[in-house]
Structures are given as structure tokens and as C-alpha cells.
Design a protein around this motif. Structure first.
Motif: not given
Length: 248
Positions: A90-111
Motif C-alpha cells: 500500500e506504500s508508494e514512492m514517486l521519483l523524479q530527477a532534475f538538472a542542477a548547477a555545478r555548485r549550490g543545492a536545490l533542496w532548501d529552496d524546493i522544500r
């Protein structure tokens, strides 16, 4: 098991024209695996670093571990792009991959953006530490933008890699973490991201595609159907064909 599905909204719906199920084992062809010691902490792994040797489904930008214990689906959506859906009971996980810059993280902003979207839809969320770093636990409307329909728990996980970013959303029992999420979190931790060398703007989704053997099976089936139709004798030239209605 692998299946391809097509969706017109944010969740999986009816199956696409190809609904066959395939098992993937040792015959699966994947890019050459780099050798060397494994990175401490585990994956998701980058295709250019050493990663554990096991059977994986080649979905283009993601090499997803395969097993008879869960089902893997490639979901094609018109607005949200494509994503990989892994179902464990009954559990599911949805996965997506995105491009990112060489430096810097995205997760803080996307969260922060996800939290704002959840609040705007009538839900609520909070950050929580997890095995992949800071996670976002959210209660979202059961029906999009209709808080009166009730709330359901989901959990967002983000992983910043070299020039890529992976986002996972857990729903069902796995949204609460713990023992219910062990299998799906293990799949995420053993997934390999194939970023490629081609330029892709940051935050643009990386290409997902059917495994080579599935594409070949579909092409072979289409060729057989086309060959069979060439010799059909029951075609009625007076049958009504497709109709289109124009509204002005």
C-alpha cells in the motif's frame, strides 16, 4: 515488475497503450559501472562514481533497482512530466530527477516552495530530520485544492548530487517512515542517476524513457500489427472513420 502508465493529472490513472509486464534480471544492460571504493553514506549514486553491482531497470536518467518484491511503473503526465512510481504493498514512492548547477543545492529552496504550495492548497507541513537529511512531512488534501475532502500524509525527500537533484515523495504507510518505508527507502538509496554531459538548465526534469528491451518489444509488436493489417480482407470502405467536432 515494470509497467508503463499514462496520467493526465498528478496521480497514476489509466494504462497507456503498452501494458505488458516484464521482469528484469541479469540480462539487463546498463552503462559500464566504475570501479573503486563505495562512497560512505550510500546513494542515490552518480553514474560516474562507483556504486553497488545489482540488477537495475534502465529508465534513462535513473537506473532503479529491480526486484520481485515491488512494482516499478513509468508514469507519463501531461503537466508534471514523467516520473517513476515504485509500489510496495500500500506504500508508494514517486521519483523524479532534475538538472542542477555545478555548485549550490536545490533542496532548501524546493522544500520551501513545496511547503508554500501545501499551505496554499489548504494543507500543512513541517520539516523533520531523516536518513536522507531534512525532510518535509505534509498533510495535503485528499482531493487537490479541496481541504474539505480530508487530509492525507505524504513525505518529501530531496537529494542534491553532482549537477542533479532527486526528489522523492512517499505516500501510504511509508509516508510515516520507520519500518513501513524500509523497502522504498532502500530503492532510493540504491538508485543511480545518469546526468549525462549535455547541457540542461537547472530545475529542468531529466529525461525518463522506457527500458531498451521494452521499446524493442513495442516496436516489434507495432511492426507485426502493421504487417497483419496489410492483408486484412474485412475492411469496409463505407465504415465511418474517426470524427472530429469543432466548437466555435
Amino acid at each position: 515488475m515494470f509497467r508503463r502508465r499514462r496520467s493526465a493529472d498528478a496521480g497514476p490513472s489509466e494504462e497507456d497503450e503498452y501494458s505488458g509486464e516484464e521482469s528484469f534480471g541479469a540480462e539487463q544492460e546498463t552503462p559500464a559501472r566504475p570501479s573503486g571504493p563505495l562512497r560512505a553514506g550510500g546513494g542515490p549514486w552518480d553514474a560516474e562514481e562507483a556504486y553497488p553491482d545489482r540488477d537495475r531497470v534502465d529508465l534513462g536518467c535513473l537506473l532503479v533497482p529491480s526486484s520481485e518484491d515491488y512494482e516499478i511503473q513509468l508514469v507519463m503526465a501531461e503537466q508534471q512530466g514523467a516520473w517513476v512510481l515504485i509500489k510496495d504493498g500500500e506504500s508508494e514512492m514517486l521519483l523524479q530527477a532534475f538538472a542542477a548547477a555545478r555548485r549550490g543545492a536545490l533542496w532548501d529552496d524546493i522544500r520551501a516552495e513545496i511547503a508554500a504550495d501545501v499551505l496554499g492548497a489548504g494543507g500543512q507541513s513541517e520539516e523533520s530530520p531523516g536518513s536522507f537529511g531534512t525532510e518535509l512531512i505534509a498533510d495535503v488534501p485528499t482531493e487537490p485544492n479541496r481541504p474539505e475532502s480530508g487530509l492525507r500524509r505524504v513525505r518529501f525527500v530531496g537529494v542534491d548530487g553532482p549537477r542533479w537533484f532527486v526528489r522523492a515523495m512517499f505516500q501510504g504507510p511509508a509516508a510515516a517512515g520507520g519500518a513501513a518505508a524500509i523497502v522504498l527507502e532502500g530503492v532510493l538509496r540504491d538508485t543511480v542517476v545518469v546526468r549525462g554531459d549535455h547541457p540542461v538548465p537547472p530545475r529542468e526534469i531529466l529525461e525518463l524513457r522506457l527500458p531498451p528491451e521494452v521499446r524493442q518489444a513495442i516496436e516489434a509488436q507495432l511492426e507485426q500489427d502493421e504487417e497483419a493489417n496489410r492483408f486484412r480482407t474485412d475492411l469496409n470502405p463505407f465504415d465511418r472513420g474517426p470524427e472530429f467536432t469543432e466548437t466555435r
